[in-house]
Structures are given as structure tokens and as C-alpha cells.
Design an enzyme around this catalytic site. Structure first.
Site, PDB file in Angstrom:
ATOM      1  N   ASP A  52      -7.469   3.978  -4.306  1.00 17.06           N
ATOM      2  CA  ASP A  52      -8.671   4.128  -3.475  1.00 17.06           C
ATOM      3  C   ASP A  52      -9.745   4.910  -4.221  1.00 17.06           C
ATOM      4  OD1 ASP A  52      -7.184   2.815  -1.579  1.00 17.06           O
ATOM      5  OD2 ASP A  52      -6.636   4.628  -0.486  1.00 17.06           O
ATOM      6  N   GLU A  77       3.394   4.810  -3.764  1.00 16.57           N
ATOM      7  CA  GLU A  77       3.768   5.933  -4.649  1.00 16.57           C
ATOM      8  C   GLU A  77       4.682   6.985  -3.997  1.00 16.57           C
ATOM      9  OE1 GLU A  77       0.042   6.696  -2.576  1.00 16.57           O
ATOM     10  OE2 GLU A  77       0.496   5.122  -4.000  1.00 16.57           O
ATOM     11  N   ASP A 122       0.844  -1.187   0.000  1.00 15.34           N
ATOM     12  CA  ASP A 122       0.000   0.000   0.000  1.00 15.34           C
ATOM     13  C   ASP A 122       0.885   1.245   0.000  1.00 15.34           C
ATOM     14  OD1 ASP A 122      -2.351   1.435   0.032  1.00 15.34           O
ATOM     15  OD2 ASP A 122      -3.222   0.288   1.681  1.00 15.34           O
TER      16      ASP A 122
END
Length: 806
Positions: free
Chosen positions: A474, A404, A401
Site C-alpha cells: 500500500d 505478511e 492481501d
């Protein structure tokens, strides 16, 4: 003043020498020339691929690419000069350099112009980058007016074609940027820069502008087709390893399972219901609190026996992946070690607050810091704790998760942060590449018994070489978002990265206050589940409400049965899916295929953003609009209810150049037309290309439950066709050493004959003898998920060539 004869002779010699001097120098791989104060170097890296480097005259630099791993090779080429034009012609790509303007043009070997630089389109603007003198760099190109281009990563814009588009390319939660595009003309362009970049296309030019660059560095490759271009990009930046078979089954997740008992119980309920499942994901906070963020230990008292949890999942023939982040809380051992070594970034990241509540309370900062993924020692430390705390317990995969990473309360000065490789600005977009690569490389070094499986929220050029599947972040659930996932995934695939998925049902349910009780959402969830069945990974996930199948009712009820049918269809297609994944690994193919990949000659297909090929046989058109929810009232009094009493239809464009079969009914349709497909709530529009050979697997509860000893093989007449069945041990890396087998099937339309070729290769546990149940699809024979009522031939196959006449 009188000039001596000697001086005159010297001057004449200098003038003649200057007139005859070559305005370029040959190098080992091409040429170098300085034109208009810019040094230009053209390098052939393969017969189809050329690199261009440009820098201001007099500057020196050493360029290390984080994406490119192709070893230099000697490439034969012809070199000639005609006037002020210099021609460099390799086997498949030709280059023309104007020695006066410095402009470069590229053509195929047949002479077709691919693209050219815009005259005076290169630029270097001096800048200071965190104390280092460098440049902002730009290069503009000229493309044909109506030339479609694709790729550039994934964005939530619903666009396939990036003409007349502007992208601010900096990695984000739901946008992944890769400065590479594929043209419908059969070439690609890779802009090799890792800093924040702006892509812009308008009527004047197509350009890349990067905030930091010691030089302009780009590659042009000719493949003749989108597949050919992707192959060139993979040659340049790395090939795709094979995922284990179980990763292609169904995966269940949510934000989040709060105890080991809940996690195990989900798998148990699926087994009790007889609904297939292969994987469960343990999301965040198994480490306890935000001060221990990403501790890589089960410190949460709700996970008292973590190894028992993993073993329990394995005992039910399922697999488990776990959430891992690129940051650490201040009370973790990793934080302490990395802080002392200067390996933590001082930028805002998630979670902002130490309190586990929404919205975050800034009065109680978490102290969580992102680690320096660019530092090899930091990556060593990361893996050391991941291995000891989690992998050694038997964990099967990684959910990376915030890869980035999350960058909260962004300030431009944050990009001045020093990394191991320079400023954060200089290498910003390569963060996911380095993070994912570190875990892949370390696990491969640790063990070859289990193939690396990484689920990551972000991607960059070259990441396909690291056993990763990117999800779209998300996203907020809506019908619009569902449709946008299709083009997002297809463009990421056209960026050279073939494995992608989305949160089935969408992550946030903000548009559905009644959550799972809203009939509109229930219909949307079914359609998203059907789409997920034709993605490289089929995975349900989200927050605000659980998404397990039993949350939507029970067996015999419409929504439950529609969800189950989508999952069962996925498992029926596993032999086809696994063979397609082998095609990706062995032949540089792509699993989810934009229509330009197979129908570049059909102008009507090139900008369609809601259809694609899944492998090379199946045309998929997910339903992306509500069809079965009616409303009464208005405003706050509106009431929605499902109405499945009549079946409605949705339009599907069938690409030209082939015949098509409706998978569900067997009806044949000509290509080059739009048809109205009846789409009951449990039906996704699915068509099979004429000439296809489609294996149908057994009914199973998990991917490896049964061997493929009695496969149904459906042949769709109408054109010549070929299919290769691939099998191996389903996990481990022995396939890299040749431990696998293939069986080729070919359909000869003229002679109405199916040939099953000699089996090639072998592996431990391989079936020595098996049965192929052959169906020549016609009418309603060999349609849908259920096995055919009768077979045209039953073939006992022991590895030797067999011909079956229709």
C-alpha cells in the site's frame, strides 16, 4: 615415580596418534570439523553450490528448511590439506577451510576469490525463545571494497546496490525480505533463516544476524553471472511455474467495488470503449462486515448472485480474481473451527475495529485473528472453505492481501506466540511462503485445468515455486514512490522471485488533495501506467479515487489516449512477453532485469535505479519526474495546469557493448552514452538492443481474442541475435507433459540472413500454417505500435526451416 616400559610405549603411541590424527572427518557430501568450540560442516549440494553449517560444540539439532527443496546429490570433489588449510574443490566452486581459525573462503574454479568469512565472525549468543533454549546467530563476511551486491527482497529505498546499507528484515506491508544477495562478481549467498534478521554492510564486514537459530546455515553459489546465480537459487529453492497467457494482459481494480453490478459494469465499459482488458479484481468486504472477515462467502447483500457475477465476467472474455486474507472474523465458520483446534494467533491484525470506518475505533474491536499458516491441518481447513465458497464458483485467481501478515500494535512478546513449528519469532519471515504455498498446493491437487494465479503482498525465499506474483503493498502515491518501485521490483527479481508488480498510480492519494483533478497526479498516473506496461503484471489499483480509464476523460483527450496507448502497447508485445515467461520457467531466466544481469562489465550501469531490461531485448527507462505540469501562485493559492504544447526530453543511459534502436523512431545509437530522449506524455523511453528479433502481436481486446497466425517479426540488425516463439494452450498444465511448441528465429549479422528453424513440439489447437511478416528495421520502418507499412518478406510457415536473405 618410575614409569614402566609399557606405560611409556602407550604414551608415545597416544602422542604419535594425536599428531597424525586428521582434524576433520569426511562426510557423504563434504567434511566436518570442530574448531575453537564450533562444529563446522561443509556440504556440496551441486558442483556450483556449497552449504555451510555451524553450531556450538556439543549441541544437537535437526534443521528443517522451509525454503530449500533441492534433493541431496552426490557431488565429486577433490580434497587436500596443506598445512593448516583444507581445500575442497568441486567442479565450479572451491572452498578453503582454515583448520586453526575455522574461517572459510570461497573461490571460483579459476581461483578468483569470491568472498570469505571474517575471522571470528561467527557468533552464538544463548537465548530463551518462548521456553526453548536456542541462540541468536551471526556470521560476518569480507567482500571486496567496491563490489556491488543486489537482492535481499524489496524495499522502498530507491537503492539498487546494498553496500553500506542496513536492513531490519521482518516482513511488512511495503517491504518484503529475503536473506539472499547476488554479487556483480557472479556469486550469491543465501542465509537460510526465517526469524527476524539484520543485514548490515559497512567498511568492516557484511553480516547477517538472526534473532533465533539452532545453527548458522548458509549457502554460497557460483553462477558466473547474475542469471547463473539465480539459476542456482532456483535449483535450491524451486522452479517457476508458467502463468496463463491472460495474466499478462491488463488488470483493473480499486479499493473497492461495492457490488457485483459495479464489478461487472467496469468490464462492460472497457469492452464498449474498445480498451483492452483481461482481468478484474474483487477486493474485500464481499463477505459483509468485519465480524465475518474473510468468510470466503458472498454474504454481502450487494452480491446476491456471485456465480452470475463470475459468469458475466467470463462471458465478456475476461477473468476475475478475489481478495482473500490470512485471518478470520469471529463470526466465521473458519474462526470457530480453528479456535477449537488452537490454530489462531493472539496478535493484533487488520481490521482492528468492527466498524467499517477510518480511522479505526478501538472501542469496538473486530476480534479478527491470524491463522497458523505453519500448521498443515490449518492450511487444509483454509482451502476447504476457499474451494467450497469461491473456487467452485469458477474463480480464476487469488488476491492474497496481508500475506505478511498485518501486525498491528506490535509487542516483542507477540513473537512468543506458539505456532505449529515453534515460536512465531523462529519462523516469522516465512509466513507468506507457507500461506501462498498452501493455496498453490491445494489448487494443484484439486485441478490441473486452470493454472494457479496468486497475487500476494509479501514473499520469502522459495515462493517463486508457488505460482505467485508479489505486489509492492500500500504505497503512497508520489513521483518519488514511482521511481522507488523500479529498484524494489528489480531487487526482488534478483532475489530469485521473477514476478512482481505495483499498484499503478499508487495506493493512497494523500499527496493529491484534488485527486484525479490534479494535473500533477494525472501526469504521474500516465507515467506509472507506462511503467506498469513493462512489469510482469500490468494492474491499476488504489483507494481515495477510482482509476478506471474513463475516470480520466474520454477518447480524443490527451490523458485518456496516453493511458490507452500504454495498454495497447502491452498487448502488442504479448507474444514477446509470453515467450519471456517461458524462458523464466524453462531456462531459469528473469523478466524484469537489472542492468547488472546483461551489462555486468559496464561499471556505469551497475547502480542505475531507473532503467532495466524487460526480457533480453528491450531497455526501459520510465519517466519518473514531472515534465508537463506548470504552476502559478504559491502556498494555498498554487494552481497547477497541464501544458503539452512542447515536447520535453529526459536522459537515458544506453549501456555499453551494443548498439541500440529507439523503438519509437528507429534511430540508432551507440551504447556507453547518455542520450536525451524526447518523451511526449504518451511516450515511454524504450530502446531495442541490436540483434533483437521482436514479434508484434495483433490488435486485440483481450489476450486470446486472436490467434498469432499473422505475426509481424521485426529484426534489428547490428549483431547476431536469437528469439524463441513459445506457444501452448494458454492455460492448464499440459505444458508440463510436453504439450507446447517452439519456433526459433536467428539473425546472422555477417551473412544478413534470418533463419526460422523447424518447429518443435505440438499441442491441441496448434496452428499448422501461419504467416510471418518480416521487417528488417531501418530508418522509420518497423517502429512504434502500428504495423509496418510494407514488409521485407512475407513467409508462409508450415513448421519447416526457412532462410530469408536481407
Amino acid at each position: 615415580m618410575k614409569i614402566s616400559p609399557l606405560t611409556t610405549a602407550v604414551l608415545l603411541w597416544v602422542i604419535v596418534a594425536a599428531a597424525n590424527a586428521q582434524p576433520y572427518q569426511k562426510t557423504d557430501s563434504g567434511v566436518r570439523s570442530t574448531i575453537r568450540s564450533t562444529t563446522i560442516e561443509i556440504q556440496f549440494t551441486s558442483p556450483s553450490l556449497v552449504r555451510v553449517l555451524k553450531s556450538p560444540q556439543g549441541t544437537s539439532f535437526v534443521k528443517r528448511s522451509l525454503s530449500v527443496i533441492q534433493a541431496p546429490q552426490h557431488v565429486p570433489y577433490d580434497l587436500r590439506q596443506a598445512g593448516d588449510e583444507l581445500f575442497l574443490n568441486a567442479e565450479r566452486i572451491h572452498v578453503r577451510l582454515n583448520l586453526t581459525s575455522g574461517t572459510i573462503a570461497f573461490a571460483s574454479a579459476s581461483g578468483e576469490l569470491l568472498l570469505s568469512e571474517k575471522e571470528s565472525g561467527a557468533g552464538f549468543t544463548p537465548r530463551d525463545d518462548a521456553g526453548t533454549k536456542t541462540f541468536t546467530v551471526v556470521q560476518a563476511f569480507c567482500l571486496e571494497k567496491d563490489e556491488p551486491i543486489y537482492g535481499l527482497g524489496q524495499q522502498q529505498k530507491g537503492k539498487m546496490n546494498h553496500r553500506n546499507d542496513t536492513l531490519t528484515m521482518i516482513q511488512g506491508n511495503t517491504d518484503d525480505y529475503i536473506p539472499f544477495f547476488v554479487s556483480a562478481k557472479g556469486y550469491g549467498l543465501f542465509w537460510d533463516n526465517t526469524s527476524p534478521t539484520t543485514f548490515a554492510d559497512d567498511t568492516a564486514s557484511t553480516s547477517f544476524t538472526s534473532e533465533v537459530g539452532d545453527c548458522i546455515d548458509y549457502y554460497v553459489m557460483f553462477g558466473g553471472s547474475a542469471d547463473g546465480v539465480i539459476a542456482q537459487m532456483r535449483d535450491l529453492t524451486g522452479q517457476v511455474p508458467l502463468f496463463p497467457l491472460w495474466t499478462f494482459g491488463y488488470w483493473q481494480s480499486k479499493e473497492r467495488y461495492k457490488s457485483q453490478f459495479e464489478t461487472v459494469d467496469v468490464v462492460r465499459k472497457y469492452r464498449e470503449l474498445g480498451v483492452p482488458i483481461d482481468g478484474i479484481i474483487q477486493d474485500w468486504q464481499y463477505w459483509g462486515d468485519n465480524f465475518h472477515w474473510n468468510a470466503m462467502e458472498f454474504l454481502n447483500p450487494q452480491f446476491p448472485e456471485s456465480k452470475k457475477m463470475i459468469d458475466s465476467v467470463h462471458a465478456m472474455n475476461a477473468h476475475i480474481a478475489i481478495s482473500v486474507w490470512a485471518s478470520f472474523g469471529p463470526h466465521t465458520r473458519q474462526f470457530d473451527i480453528m479456535k477449537k483446534k488452537g490454530m489462531l494467533f493472539d496478535i493484533g491484525t487488520w481490521p482492528m475495529s468492527s466498524k467499517d470506518e477510518w480511522p479505526p475505533d478501538p472501542q469496538f474491536p473486530s476480534g479478527v485473528k491470524v491463522y497458523d499458516v505453519y500448521n498443515p491441518e490449518a492450511r487444509d481447513i483454509f482451502w476447504e472453505h476457499l474451494n467450497t465458497g469461491v473456487f467452485s464458483l469458477g474463480m480464476d485467481g487469488w488476491w492474497l492481501d496481508s500475506s505478511e501478515p498485518d501486525h498491528m500494535n506490535f509487542k516483542p512478546s507477540d513473537l512468543d506466540t506458539r505456532t505449529y513449528l515453534g515460536s512465531f519469532r523462529k519462523v516469522r519471515n516465512a509466513f507468506p511462503l507457507m500461506h501462498v504455498g498452501g493455496i498453490y498446493d491445494h489448487q494443484r491437487a484439486r485441478s490441473s485445468a486452470k493454472r494457479v494465479f496468486i497475487l500476494t503482498r509479501s514473499a520469502f525465499a522459495g515462493q517463486q515455486r508457488y505460482g505467485s506474483n508479489t505486489w509492492s503493498g500500500d504505497i503512497v502515491s508520489s513521483w518519488k514512490a514511482l521511481r522507488e518501485q523500479i529498484s524494489a521490483g528489480l531487487n526482488l527479481s534478483l532475489s530469485g522471485i521473477p514476478y512482481w508488480n505495483s499498484d499503478i498510480g499508487g495506493f493512497f492519494l494523500w499527496n493529491f488533495p484534488r485527486k484525479l483533478e490534479d494535473p500533477n497526479y494525472r501526469e504521474l498516473y500516465v507515467r506509472w501506467m507506462q511503467f506498469g506496461g513493462f512489469c510482469p503484471m500490468m494492474r491499476s489499483h488504489g483507494t481515495d479515487a477510482p482509476r478506471e480509464i474513463y475516470q480520466f476523460g474520454k477518447q480524443g483527450e490527451t490523458i485518456f489516449d496516453a493511458i490507452n496507448k500504454a495498454i495497447v502497447l502491452r498487448y502488442a508485445l504479448l507474444p514477446y512477453i509470453y515467450a519471456t515467461s517461458w524462458d523464466v520457467t524453462a531456462h531459469q531466466s528473469t523478466m524484469t532485469r537489472a542492468l547488472v544481469m546483461d551489462f555486468a562489465g559496464d561499471r556505469n550501469a551497475l547502480d542505475i535505479n531507473n532503467e532495466y531490461m524487460f526480457g533480453k531485448s528491450l531497455l526501459v527507462c520510465p519517466v519518473t519526474d514531472p515534465m508537463y505540469v506548470d504552476s502559478t501562485g504559491s502556498g494555498k493559492e498554487v494552481r497547477r495546469f497541464a501544458n503539452f504544447t512542447s515536447v520535453k526530453s529526459t536522459p537515458v543511459y544506453l549501456p555499453a557493448g551494443t548498439e541500440w534502436y529507439d523503438f519509437w523512431t528507429g534511430a540508432q545509437c551507440a551504447g556507453g552514452q547518455t542520450v536525451q530522449k524526447p518523451a511526449a506524455i504518451d511516450i515511454i523511453p524504450l530502446y531495442v538492443r541490436a540483434g533483437s528479433i521482436l514479434p508484434i502481436g495483433p490488435r486485440v481486446q483481450y489476450a486470446e481474442e486472436k490467434t498469432w497466425d499473422r505475426l509481424e517479426v521485426r529484426v534489428y540488425p547490428g549483431a547476431n541475435g536469437q528469439f524463441t516463439l513459445y506457444e501452448d494452450e494458454n492455460d492448464n498444465y499440459n505444458y508440463e507433459k510436453g504439450a507446447y511448441s517452439t519456433v526459433s528465429f536467428s539473425w546472422d549479422e555477417a551473412n544478413k540472413a534470418l533463419t526460422i528453424g523447424d518447429r518443435t513440439g505440438s499441442f491441441p489447437g496448434m496452428l499448422k500454417e501461419r504467416t510471418f511478416n518480416i521487417v528488417f528495421v531501418s530508418g522509420t520502418r518497423g517502429v512504434g505500435i502500428a504495423p509496418a507499412a510494407a514488409y521485407d518478406a512475407v513467409v508462409t510457415y508450415s513448421g519447416k526451416r526457412v532462410v530469408i536473405q536481407r
